[in-house]
Design an enzyme around this catalytic site. Structure first.
Site, PDB file in Angstrom:
ATOM      1  N   ASP A 112       0.817  -1.198   0.000  1.00 10.16           N
ATOM      2  CA  ASP A 112       0.000   0.000   0.000  1.00 10.16           C
ATOM      3  C   ASP A 112       0.859   1.259   0.000  1.00 10.16           C
ATOM      4  O   ASP A 112       1.621   1.504   0.931  1.00 10.16           O
ATOM      5  CB  ASP A 112      -0.899  -0.036   1.249  1.00 10.16           C
ATOM      6  CG  ASP A 112      -1.940   1.054   1.224  1.00 10.16           C
ATOM      7  OD1 ASP A 112      -2.794   1.004   0.335  1.00 10.16           O
ATOM      8  OD2 ASP A 112      -1.878   1.954   2.072  1.00 10.16           O
ATOM      9  N   THR A 161      -2.986   5.794  -4.291  1.00  8.44           N
ATOM     10  CA  THR A 161      -1.859   6.526  -3.706  1.00  8.44           C
ATOM     11  C   THR A 161      -0.571   6.303  -4.490  1.00  8.44           C
ATOM     12  O   THR A 161       0.187   7.247  -4.703  1.00  8.44           O
ATOM     13  CB  THR A 161      -1.622   6.090  -2.251  1.00  8.44           C
ATOM     14  OG1 THR A 161      -1.597   4.676  -2.183  1.00  8.44           O
ATOM     15  CG2 THR A 161      -2.726   6.591  -1.364  1.00  8.44           C
ATOM     16  N   THR A 162      -0.348   5.054  -4.904  1.00 12.02           N
ATOM     17  CA  THR A 162       0.880   4.777  -5.657  1.00 12.02           C
ATOM     18  C   THR A 162       0.828   5.508  -6.993  1.00 12.02           C
ATOM     19  O   THR A 162       1.805   6.134  -7.423  1.00 12.02           O
ATOM     20  CB  THR A 162       1.021   3.259  -5.888  1.00 12.02           C
ATOM     21  OG1 THR A 162       0.731   2.582  -4.670  1.00 12.02           O
ATOM     22  CG2 THR A 162       2.413   2.906  -6.341  1.00 12.02           C
ATOM     23  N   ASP A 211      -9.222   0.094   1.748  1.00 12.35           N
ATOM     24  CA  ASP A 211      -9.165   0.717   0.421  1.00 12.35           C
ATOM     25  C   ASP A 211     -10.392   0.336  -0.387  1.00 12.35           C
ATOM     26  O   ASP A 211     -11.019   1.173  -1.039  1.00 12.35           O
ATOM     27  CB  ASP A 211      -7.914   0.269  -0.342  1.00 12.35           C
ATOM     28  CG  ASP A 211      -6.669   1.030   0.092  1.00 12.35           C
ATOM     29  OD1 ASP A 211      -6.774   1.818   1.047  1.00 12.35           O
ATOM     30  OD2 ASP A 211      -5.604   0.827  -0.521  1.00 12.35           O
TER      31      ASP A 211
END
Ligand code: ADP
Ligand code: MG
Length: 523
Positions: free
Chosen positions: A64, A97-98, A389
């Site tokens: 994550d 997010t990545t 998520d």
């Protein structure tokens, strides 16, 4: 006199360090790129995991982006801004997010080249902002028609979970509980995130994960003799101590003979019995207390067939109040029916060394818990992150009502649209807009790389298929990936996640580019 005029005016103390102009820019860009690189290999379903070891030796295994960046000890201020990109992304939409961090890093890398060929930072910033607008247009165009039915939402949940450090776990087994949890608490006004809790428990395969109505607390009734099962129980939550009051009267006791001793004991017994009677008379079947309950009161309650829990944490009491509709009471005096809640079903169950109590408030309250199972602590921890998520993306998809193709499909459409418009832009800003498209290309390229595909071939094939059919992605199934239709493969992301990623990455990159002076003090 002359000498004084030549001396630069010193307004900073000697403790300050100062980097200016190109040096400042260089250092900021390098730091930003380094952060993006640190999460690059985790993107997508075949992304690798990272093992994070804290200074105290705690180990976290995760894929994550937000977690990785959070746990890393990042000091450089520009790098810290990229971490904030990931955090914003996590807070706003809960996923992507990545993607956002990689994009921000790539926008900086592209800007570095433009700066080298003497493009002014303001031109780059303007170009990037214009390109971000174009990207939003492209996302809107990619939004799929039709209702967001359960199948679609499950696809969205699944795409967000694939590749999380869940090993060989079948995520489709988890998508269904996530979607049904969200659907159960969804109202016309949307979803209150607080209505969905997660409880993790090791000792079973993750496929045993299920949605349970109500809440789960790792608590046991105050006495062994109390019931382990209850139905339709009138429920009270109190935060007052049920024990002998140690008031002034006590101090005055001067026990000199047996009579007085007996009197004292009787007075105590009366007081304790009073508590139990009050509770029984109020019609309470189930009592939760955040405080102590005297053993004698526990015994009396048990005899009355009342189940009681003591010393609950404040957060558990809050959850129980939400789930049962009971008001938290500070005193036993004047209890009104409206203060009491209902527990449709209570059951106490043993899982290995842990005892759990399941409390379902019934139809009146909509409150669910994802009861997450997994073999070890590391597995359930990562599952918890993945499920959080997934819950967020399902809510995001429901909220905005729109989903877009995943697997790089939306990114390739964005790059195509942005690049297509760049040609019509006058002046050097065109270069910045093109650079934005190249930066976006890096996302599908990274997906390809992480899937073991040749990134250059994959990108060429992906573009060709996108041009021919208007929709294409790097669909990863089993061990490898191939160019295919993400929608057919059920790989869907909420449009809101893509929009936020474009927004936050552009914001961070342009903010860093505008800085040409870094003054840092040592204290
Ligand atoms: P992020 O932190 O950005 O969400 P992830 O590691 O979760 O990063 O990867 C998300 C990307 O993986 C999305 O672009 C999504 O569409 C893509 N993806 C999810 N499942 C698949 C799949 N089976 N094949 C290809 N891409 C996928
Ligand atoms: Mg994700």
């Amino acid at each position: 006199m002359a000498q004084r005029r030549q001396q630069p005016m010193v307004i900073l103390s000697e403790d300050n360090e100062r980097t200016q102009g190109e040096d400042a820019q260089d250092s900021n860009i390098r730091a930003g790129k380094a952060v993006a690189n640190s999460v690059r290999t985790t993107l997508g379903p075949k992304g690798m995991d990272k093992m994070l070891v804290s200074s105290s030796g705690d180990v976290t295994i995760t894929n994550d982006g937000a977690t990785i960046l959070n746990e890393m000890d990042i000091e450089h201020p520009a790098a810290q801004m990229l971490v904030e990109v990931a955090e914003t992304q996590e807070i706003e939409v809960g996923d992507g997010t990545t993607t956002a961090a990689i994009l921000a890093g790539e926008l900086l890398a592209e800007a570095e080249e433009l700066l080298d060929s003497d493009l002014h930072p303001t031109v780059i910033v303007e170009g990037y902002h214009e390109a971000a607008q174009l990207a939003h247009e492209a996302i809107d165009e990619q939004v799929l028609d039709g209702e967001l039915d359960t199948d679609t939402l499950e696809s969205v949940a699944e795409s967000s979970m694939t590749g999380k450090g869940t090993g060989d776990i079948t995520v489709d087994a988890l998508a269904s509980p996530v979607v049904s949890a969200v659907q159960q608490v969804a109202t016309d006004e949307g979803v209150d995130r607080e209505d969905i809790r997660i409880h993790t428990q090791t000792g079973a395969a993750s496929s045993a994960t299920e949605v349970v109505d109500g809440v789960i607390v790792d608590e046991t009734p105050a006495s062994e003799t109390m019931d382990r099962q209850l139905t339709d129980a009138t429920t009270a939550i109190i935060d007052t101590e049920l024990d002998v009051t140690t008031g002034e009267a006590d101090a005055e006791y001067n026990i000199t003979d047996v009579d007085q001793l007996n009197q004292a004991i009787e007075a105590e017994e009366d007081e304790l019995r009073g508590y139990a009677d009050t509770i029984a008379e109020a019609g309470i079947d189930l009592l939760f207390s955040t405080n102590d309950i005297n053993d004698r009161v526990v015994e009396l309650l048990s005899r009355e067939g009342i189940v009681a829990y003591e010393d609950l944490s404040a957060s558990k009491a809050t959850a129980l109040a939400q789930a049962t509709g009971a008001t938290q009471l500070g005193t036993l005096e004047d209890i009104e029916a409206a203060d009491l809640g209902t527990t449709a079903e209570l059951s106490v169950e043993i899982y290995g060394e842990d005892t759990l109590t399941f409390i379902d408030g019934g139809a009146e309250t909509d409150y669910v818990t994802l009861f997450v199972r997994g073999s070890t602590d590391h597995v359930v921890d990562e599952l918890e992150r993945a499920l959080n998520d997934a819950i967020d993306v399902v809510i995001a998809a429901l909220g905005s009502g729109s989903v877009v193709p995943g697997a790089g499909g939306t990114e390739i459409a964005i790059a195509d649209h942005v690049r297509g418009h760049a040609a019509s832009v006058e002046g050097r800003k065109q270069l910045a807009i093109e650079a934005f498209a190249t930066a976006v290309d890096e996302l599908p390229r990274t997906l390809a790389e992480n899937t073991g595909m040749d990134p250059i071939d994959a990108l060429v094939d992906l573009r060709a298929r996108h041009d021919a059919q208007g929709r294409a992605g790097l669909v990863s199934t089993g061990r490898s990936g191939e160019v295919g239709d993400p929608v057919e493969a059920g790989i869907l992301d909420p449009a809101a996640v893509k929009r936020e990623a474009i927004e936050s990455a552009t914001e961070a990159a342009t903010m860093i580019l505008r800085i040409d002076d870094v003054i840092s003090s040592d204290n």
